[in-house]
Design an enzyme around this catalytic site. Structure first.
Site, mmCIF file in Angstrom:
data_model
loop_
_atom_site.group_PDB
_atom_site.id
_atom_site.type_symbol
_atom_site.label_atom_id
_atom_site.label_comp_id
_atom_site.label_asym_id
_atom_site.label_seq_id
_atom_site.Cartn_x
_atom_site.Cartn_y
_atom_site.Cartn_z
ATOM 1 N N GLU A 269 0.899 -1.330 -0.028
ATOM 2 C CA GLU A 269 -0.021 -0.043 -0.208
ATOM 3 C C GLU A 269 0.812 1.317 0.094
ATOM 4 O O GLU A 269 1.777 1.272 0.381
ATOM 5 C CB GLU A 269 -1.110 0.139 1.421
ATOM 6 C CG GLU A 269 -2.032 -0.876 1.133
ATOM 7 C CD GLU A 269 -2.044 -2.194 1.875
ATOM 8 O OE1 GLU A 269 -2.770 -3.041 1.947
ATOM 9 O OE2 GLU A 269 -0.997 -2.174 2.654
ATOM 10 N N THR A 270 0.185 2.255 -0.674
ATOM 11 C CA THR A 270 0.724 3.721 -0.509
ATOM 12 C C THR A 270 -0.229 4.640 -0.063
ATOM 13 O O THR A 270 -1.413 4.571 -0.452
ATOM 14 C CB THR A 270 1.428 4.121 -1.851
ATOM 15 O OG1 THR A 270 2.479 3.020 -2.256
ATOM 16 C CG2 THR A 270 1.905 5.633 -2.076
#
Length: 283
Positions: free
Chosen positions: A48-49
Site C-alpha cells: 500500500e501507498t
C-alpha cells in the site's frame, strides 16, 4: 508543467529498519489526481501507498490508500505508518485520520520528541459465514481449521484459518491462483495460537499481494475472532508475529473488548514504525 511530490518510506510494525511492512507516504497530495495516486502506488509497488490530504469531515488529516491495483477504504499498516509520518511535525498525541471507512483515531506514544508506538482504534468488523471453506483449505494445502472459517470486514475483507502449530504455519505453500479463486479479494490469515502469542501468515492474491509482511487490518478482526470463540478473553492483548518467512519480521499487538461477551465494541491494534527514506517524485 511537472509537479514535485515529496514522499517517505516507512517500515511499519517494527522497531528495526528494513523489517516490517513497507509503506510509501505522500505527505501532501493536494492537487494530485486519482490516476496519479494509482500510478505512484504502482511505481513504488509496496502493498500500500498513502496520500495525505486536508481534512474534510472533522479529522486532523484525510488519507487515501492505494495498492498497486486499486484504492482501499481502510488498511491497518498504512494508517499506523501515516500517523508516524505526519504525527511528529503536527505535534499530536491523538491523530484523527479520515479514511474511507470513517475516522480512525491513533494514539501516539513518545520518548522525548520521538514517536515510539502507536495504537489505532479500528472500525468494528462485520462478521458473516463463509461457504467455500473446502476450496479455501485445498488451496492453502491444509486438512482443516481448528476454528470456524468466517469472513470479517472492517473496510477490508478477511478470512481466518486456524492451524495446529507454528510449524504448520511456517510450512504453508498455498496455490495462490486457487486461493484467489476461493477467497476473492479477501485476505487469508493462517495462524496458530499459544496463549496470547499468535504466529500468522497472510495471503492476499486477489488484491495482487502474494504474502503480506504485516497486516494491521487483519490483526483487529483476529483478536475478535479468538475472543468470540473463547481462545482468549475479551480485553486480552495478543502479540502477533508475521513476515518471518518473507524476511520482513513484524510484530503487531491487538485486543478486542465486548460489553455482552458476544459482539465487539472496541478493537485496537498497535505497533511501532520507523521512517527509513525520503524522496521526491516529479510528474
Amino acid at each position: 508543467m511537472r509537479s514535485t511530490y515529496r514522499f517517505l518510506i516507512v517500515d511499519v510494525f517494527t522497531e528495526s529498519p528494513l523489517e516490517g511492512n513497507q509503506l510509501g507516504v505522500f505527505t501532501n497530495a493536494t492537487g494530485m489526481t486519482d490516476g496519479q495516486m494509482q500510478a505512484f502506488a504502482r511505481e513504488l509497488n509496496f502493498s500500500e501507498t498513502t496520500f495525505v490530504l486536508p481534512a474534510e469531515a472533522g479529522g486532523d488529516i484525510r488519507m487515501r490508500i492505494f495498492t498497486p491495483e486499486c484504492e482501499l477504504p481502510f488498511a491497518g499498516h498504512p494508517t499506523l505508518g501515516t500517523a508516524f509520518a505526519v504525527g511528529a511535525p503536527l505535534q499530536r498525541v491523538l491523530l484523527r485520520i479520515e479514511t474511507g471507512a470513517g475516522i480512525v483515531p491513533v494514539l501516539l506514544e513518545r520518548e522525548g520528541a520521538k514517536i515510539v508506538f502507536g495504537r489505532m482504534q479500528q472500525p468494528l468488523p462485520a462478521v458473516e459465514p463463509f461457504d467455500r471453506a473446502p476450496e479455501l483449505l485445498a488451496a492453502i494445502g491444509v486438512a482443516g481449521s481448528a476454528l470456524p472459517i468466517e469472513r470479517y470486514n472492517n473496510g477490508v475483507s478477511h478470512l481466518f484459518v486456524a492451524c495446529a502449530s507454528d510449524a504448520e504455519v511456517a510450512a504453508l505453500a498455498p496455490d495462490l491462483r486457487a486461493l484467489a479463486a476461493a477467497a476473492g479479494d479477501s485476505a487469508v490469515s493462517c495462524f496458530a495460537v499459544s496463549g496470547t502469542r499468535v504466529k500468522t501468515r497472510v495471503f492476499v492474491p486477489g488484491l495482487g499481494v502474494g504474502e503480506d509482511p504485516a497486516t494491521g487490518s487483519a490483526a483487529g478482526p483476529l483478536a475478535v475472532h479468538l475472543a468470540r470463540h473463547g481462545v482468549v478473553g475479551w480485553g486480552s492483548e495478543i502479540e502477533i508475529a508475521q513476515g518471518t518467512e518473507i524476511r520482513r519480521p513484524s510484530t503487531l499487538y491487538a485486543r478486542a473488548e465486548s460489553e455482552d461477551g458476544v459482539t465487539a465494541t472496541l478493537v485496537e491494534v498497535g505497533g511501532s514504525a520507523i521512517v527509513v527514506a525520503k524522496g521526491e517524485f516529479s510528474a
